[in-house]
Design a protein around this motif. Structure first.
Motif, mmCIF file in Angstrom:
data_model
loop_
_atom_site.group_PDB
_atom_site.id
_atom_site.type_symbol
_atom_site.label_atom_id
_atom_site.label_comp_id
_atom_site.label_asym_id
_atom_site.label_seq_id
_atom_site.Cartn_x
_atom_site.Cartn_y
_atom_site.Cartn_z
ATOM 1 N N ALA A 19 -2.909 9.120 7.699
ATOM 2 C CA ALA A 19 -1.777 9.348 6.521
ATOM 3 C C ALA A 19 -0.905 8.036 6.477
ATOM 4 N N PHE A 20 -0.537 7.522 7.359
ATOM 5 C CA PHE A 20 0.399 6.264 7.369
ATOM 6 C C PHE A 20 -0.233 5.168 6.927
ATOM 7 N N VAL A 21 -1.388 4.853 7.185
ATOM 8 C CA VAL A 21 -1.998 3.484 6.726
ATOM 9 C C VAL A 21 -2.624 3.824 5.377
ATOM 10 N N THR A 22 -3.009 4.894 4.823
ATOM 11 C CA THR A 22 -3.471 5.363 3.543
ATOM 12 C C THR A 22 -2.052 5.154 2.677
ATOM 13 N N GLY A 23 -1.068 5.796 3.019
ATOM 14 C CA GLY A 23 0.230 5.796 2.331
ATOM 15 C C GLY A 23 0.781 4.323 2.140
ATOM 16 N N VAL A 24 0.632 3.277 3.232
ATOM 17 C CA VAL A 24 1.017 1.778 3.134
ATOM 18 C C VAL A 24 0.381 1.259 2.113
ATOM 19 N N PHE A 25 -1.091 1.194 2.458
ATOM 20 C CA PHE A 25 -2.201 0.344 1.587
ATOM 21 C C PHE A 25 -2.244 1.128 0.139
ATOM 22 N N SER A 26 -1.701 2.241 -0.085
ATOM 23 C CA SER A 26 -1.848 2.745 -1.468
ATOM 24 C C SER A 26 -0.647 2.329 -2.229
ATOM 25 N N VAL A 27 0.422 2.168 -1.417
ATOM 26 C CA VAL A 27 1.816 1.381 -2.008
ATOM 27 C C VAL A 27 1.333 -0.025 -2.373
ATOM 28 N N VAL A 28 0.846 -0.625 -1.352
ATOM 29 C CA VAL A 28 0.482 -2.052 -1.710
ATOM 30 C C VAL A 28 -0.426 -2.224 -2.930
ATOM 31 N N GLY A 29 -1.363 -1.398 -3.231
ATOM 32 C CA GLY A 29 -2.146 -1.039 -4.291
ATOM 33 C C GLY A 29 -1.246 -1.090 -5.670
ATOM 34 N N VAL A 30 -0.321 -0.034 -5.602
ATOM 35 C CA VAL A 30 0.775 -0.055 -6.723
ATOM 36 C C VAL A 30 1.498 -1.256 -6.946
ATOM 37 N N VAL A 31 1.953 -1.913 -5.917
ATOM 38 C CA VAL A 31 2.666 -3.404 -6.052
ATOM 39 C C VAL A 31 1.416 -4.459 -6.697
ATOM 40 N N ILE A 32 0.308 -4.358 -6.409
ATOM 41 C CA ILE A 32 -0.506 -5.209 -6.973
ATOM 42 C C ILE A 32 -0.907 -4.759 -8.500
ATOM 43 N N ALA A 33 -0.937 -3.712 -8.795
ATOM 44 C CA ALA A 33 -1.139 -2.986 -10.274
ATOM 45 C C ALA A 33 0.060 -3.772 -10.758
ATOM 46 N N VAL A 34 1.320 -3.358 -10.399
ATOM 47 C CA VAL A 34 2.785 -3.825 -11.144
ATOM 48 C C VAL A 34 2.695 -5.551 -11.424
ATOM 49 N N ALA A 35 2.169 -6.293 -10.503
ATOM 50 C CA ALA A 35 2.017 -7.539 -10.478
ATOM 51 C C ALA A 35 1.000 -8.122 -11.753
ATOM 52 N N PHE A 36 -0.144 -7.350 -11.748
ATOM 53 C CA PHE A 36 -1.049 -7.660 -12.614
ATOM 54 C C PHE A 36 -0.626 -7.375 -14.039
ATOM 55 N N VAL A 58 2.941 6.939 -11.796
ATOM 56 C CA VAL A 58 1.517 7.346 -11.655
ATOM 57 C C VAL A 58 0.813 6.883 -10.282
ATOM 58 N N GLY A 59 1.391 5.659 -9.913
ATOM 59 C CA GLY A 59 0.685 5.072 -8.770
ATOM 60 C C GLY A 59 1.128 5.693 -7.281
ATOM 61 N N LEU A 60 2.444 6.396 -7.372
ATOM 62 C CA LEU A 60 3.092 6.894 -6.216
ATOM 63 C C LEU A 60 2.631 8.410 -6.090
ATOM 64 N N LEU A 61 2.348 9.172 -7.242
ATOM 65 C CA LEU A 61 1.457 10.168 -7.367
ATOM 66 C C LEU A 61 0.147 10.205 -6.888
ATOM 67 N N ALA A 62 -0.430 9.318 -7.563
ATOM 68 C CA ALA A 62 -1.815 9.287 -6.808
ATOM 69 C C ALA A 62 -1.885 8.550 -5.363
ATOM 70 N N ALA A 63 -0.925 7.774 -4.693
ATOM 71 C CA ALA A 63 -0.814 7.573 -3.537
ATOM 72 C C ALA A 63 -0.836 8.755 -2.534
ATOM 73 N N LEU A 64 0.130 9.760 -3.020
ATOM 74 C CA LEU A 64 0.205 11.000 -2.493
ATOM 75 C C LEU A 64 -1.056 11.875 -2.467
ATOM 76 N N VAL A 65 -1.744 11.719 -3.406
ATOM 77 C CA VAL A 65 -3.008 12.525 -3.618
ATOM 78 C C VAL A 65 -3.842 11.892 -2.586
ATOM 79 N N ALA A 66 -3.873 10.385 -2.629
ATOM 80 C CA ALA A 66 -4.820 9.876 -1.526
ATOM 81 C C ALA A 66 -4.551 10.007 -0.067
ATOM 82 N N VAL A 67 -3.240 10.184 0.297
ATOM 83 C CA VAL A 67 -2.926 10.405 1.589
ATOM 84 C C VAL A 67 -3.475 11.831 2.069
ATOM 85 N N VAL A 68 -3.145 12.963 0.865
ATOM 86 C CA VAL A 68 -3.661 14.172 1.370
ATOM 87 C C VAL A 68 -5.032 14.277 1.444
ATOM 88 N N ALA A 69 -5.781 13.726 0.414
ATOM 89 C CA ALA A 69 -7.204 13.691 0.519
ATOM 90 C C ALA A 69 -7.575 12.911 1.683
#
Length: 151
Positions: free
Chosen positions: A71-88, A30-41
């Motif tokens: 696109a690059f920075v959004t992708g990187v920090f979106s993936v960081v958000g997914v990692v934070i979500a998994v950690a929580f 779900v997070g990676l799909l959301a990251a893709l949407v965030a990058v495109v948006a």
């Protein structure tokens, strides 16, 4: 009699581990799909701002931020958000609440550099708005996903 109990215990442990793994994989998906949407948006919003006349020039080096940079920075920090979500999800009793508080605070902190950049008002306003686009995609999506996996 004890062999039946032992088998039941092993089966319970195995199904529990599989369930936990599924929760993480599902959240990551779900997070990676959301990251893709965030990058495109975000990239689309930056392109629209650029078409409207925002130059995205940062005064220090006189360089302009390219669309690929957004696109690059959004992708990187979106993936960081997914990692934070998994950690929580792994280490918090209330992962969705902790995730929202943490990511809203990190989003607020991310607004400081554009304000200090010395860029013109249009660029600063666009950069601030472009920080909110991926946050508006990632935070609610991952928070909802965390609630679904803990509830």
């Amino acid at each position: 009699m004890s062999s039946t109990n032992d088998t039941g215990i092993v089966a319970d442990r195995t199904s529990g581990r599989t369930g936990r793994t599924h929760r993480y994989r599902s959240l990551v998906g779900v997070g990676l799909l959301a990251a893709l949407v965030a990058v495109v948006a975000t990239t689309l919003a930056a392109a629209l701002a650029w078409a409207a006349g925002v130059d995205f020039e940062i005064p220090d080096g006189g360089e302009k931020i390219p669309l690929g940079g957004f696109a690059f920075v959004t992708g990187v920090f979106s993936v960081v958000g997914v990692v934070i979500a998994v950690a929580f999800l792994r280490w918090s009793a209330r992962p969705a609440d902790r995730f929202v508080w943490t990511t809203v605070a990190l989003t607020a902190i991310s607004m400081v550099p554009p304000l200090l950049s010395g860029a013109d008002a249009a660029t600063v306003a666009a950069l601030l708005a472009l920080h909110l686009v991926p946050a508006a995609v990632m935070i609610p999506t991952l928070a909802r996903s965390l609630r679904a996996r803990t509830g």
